[in-house]
Design a protein around this motif. Structure first.
Motif, PDB file in Angstrom:
ATOM      1  N   TYR A  78       0.848  -1.191   0.000  1.00  0.00           N
ATOM      2  CA  TYR A  78       0.000   0.000   0.000  1.00  0.00           C
ATOM      3  C   TYR A  78       0.881   1.237   0.000  1.00  0.00           C
ATOM      4  N   PRO A  83      -3.928   0.873   5.915  1.00  0.00           N
ATOM      5  CA  PRO A  83      -5.349   0.515   5.963  1.00  0.00           C
ATOM      6  C   PRO A  83      -5.702  -0.113   7.307  1.00  0.00           C
ATOM      7  N   LEU A  97      -9.993   2.371   4.107  1.00  0.00           N
ATOM      8  CA  LEU A  97      -8.906   3.136   3.511  1.00  0.00           C
ATOM      9  C   LEU A  97      -9.003   4.616   3.871  1.00  0.00           C
TER      10      LEU A  97
END
Length: 199
Positions: A78, A83, A97
């Motif tokens: 990511y 997250p 998110l």
């Protein structure tokens, strides 16, 4: 499945009875402190009734399983803020998110056909404004912006809540075979990714 003779009605009946028992058990917690907080038949809607044993007149629609399926938490990497996982979703693996955070899902693709990607999200209303959006792209391909906001208690909202997923599908044209990356970025608050599927 049972309506088409491909499953036993007993499973449906047992599921219904288990919901009744769990509801009663919850409402009895703390000496009845929470009585009425849970309802096995919200708003007295018929969709929550025990299923009548009927026979289907139409054949089952054929189901084409996805070639790839990831739970939200199964991202490869990511960018942005980490997250958050809260145990939500079909497999208790959905991720929330933060705005601007982007998830990456990697896989091997060996076809020149179009790639269909289905994103299943927690059904939310926009936190601010009238949109709840995410951006999606494959590798360095064109980014697509997807808004999955619904209005009030629309039919789509009701279906999303009953299914516990808001579903959107985008079509992409990968420019190569081999390793591909799906990039999904939250553009608004409230984006919770449950599952990502690809065909």
């Amino acid at each position: 499945m049972a309506r088409n003779g491909k499953a036993d009605w007993t499973k449906s009946d047992l599921g219904y009875e288990e919901i009744q028992q769990l509801t009663s058990r919850y409402n009895a917690l703390g000496g009845g402190k929470w009585k009425g907080m849970m309802d096995a038949k919200p708003r007295d809607l018929a969709v929550f009734d025990k299923l009548p044993r009927t026979k289907a007149e139409a054949e089952l629609v054929s189901y084409k399983p996805p070639k790839f399926l990831w739970n939200g938490i199964a991202y490869t990497s990511y960018s942005g803020n980490k997250p958050l996982a809260h145990g939500l979703g079909y497999q208790r693996s959905a991720v929330s998110l933060p705005v601007g955070t982007e998830l990456h899902y990697s896989f091997e693709w060996s076809s020149t056909d179009s790639l269909h990607i289905q994103v299943a999200l927690a059904p939310n209303h926009p936190v601010e404004g009238k949109a709840i959006r995410y951006a999606i792209r494959i590798n360095d391909g064109t980014e697509q912006i997807v808004n999955y906001a619904t209005e009030g208690r629309s039919e789509e909202w009701k279906e999303n809540v009953l299914r516990n997923q808001a579903i959107r599908t985008t079509v992409h044209a990968p420019n190569k075979n081999g390793k591909l990356n799906i990039y999904i970025k939250a553009l608004d608050e409230g984006v919770v990714i449950d599952q990502v599927k690809a065909w």
